[in-house]
Write a protein that holds these residues in place. Structure first.
Motif: not given
Length: 197
Positions: A168-181, A148-163
């Motif tokens: 990273v792409t705006s250069r506020r953090i490095t790629t390695s910092q993004g990978e750690a995040l 029952r939680d898959v839809g909600r969790l998918t949206m959360l995953l999408s928002a998290t990885v996009q954020g």
């Protein structure tokens, strides 16, 4: 002007490859059908047999981007069969790598999705979201969370990885910092889901 031969009718693919290169190097504003025709060595009207106008070209690029990102995420997840946490981490890392490699394309993809998308763009975006849903669905089978939680969790995953990708792409953090995040987000995500149960 020298004309390049296009074997087996591959002009559309050549134009899309060239358009991606222009997008990567000079941004979306530099894309024009006339310039792509010149770069491909064909008449300025030749691209119109594949793209009726610039918007159609942008839609085709967005569609191609969504499909490629979905394939990359699915491929990454499939390399960790039987371990949902590893598969989820691999898929989100694949998303981040795509974003770092193709930031202008990713921006174009999501702009096309929200700005009156064509059916092809909508279907391709749905395929990406379906891929994420399938990856999350594997967590149900692994006992990580309830179906029952898959839809909600998918949206959360999408928002998290996009954020994280945007940071990273705006250069506020490095790629390695993004990978750690990404690693931290997946760990917190799975721990939080377990705590809710």
């Amino acid at each position: 002007m020298s004309h390049r031969p296009f074997h087996h009718g591959n002009l559309r693919a050549v134009l899309l490859e060239e358009a991606e290169a222009v997008l990567r190097e000079r941004g979306v504003d530099a894309l024009s059908l006339r310039e792509l025709a010149r770069a491909a060595g064909v008449s300025h009207g030749a691209p119109r047999s594949h793209f009726i106008d610039r918007s159609a070209l942008l839609d085709a690029l967005a569609e191609r981007g969504f499909l490629r990102l979905a394939d990359e995420m699915r491929g990454a997840a499939s390399r960790a069969p039987g371990d949902h946490a590893l598969a989820l981490g691999a898929a989100t890392s694949a998303y981040l790598r795509f974003a770092v490699r193709e930031p202008a394309l990713l921006d174009l993809m999501f702009a096309a999705k929200t700005d009156g998308p064509s059916e092809a763009v909508r279907n391709a975006a749905d395929r990406l979201f379906g891929t994420m849903t399938d990856i999350m669905g594997a967590g149900v089978e692994a006992g990580a969370y309830d179906a029952r939680d898959v839809g909600r969790l998918t949206m959360l995953l999408s928002a998290t990885v996009q954020g994280i990708s945007a940071l990273v792409t705006s250069r506020r953090i490095t790629t390695s910092q993004g990978e750690a995040l990404v690693d931290d987000a997946i760990r917190i995500f799975l721990a939080g889901v377990s705590a809710e149960r």
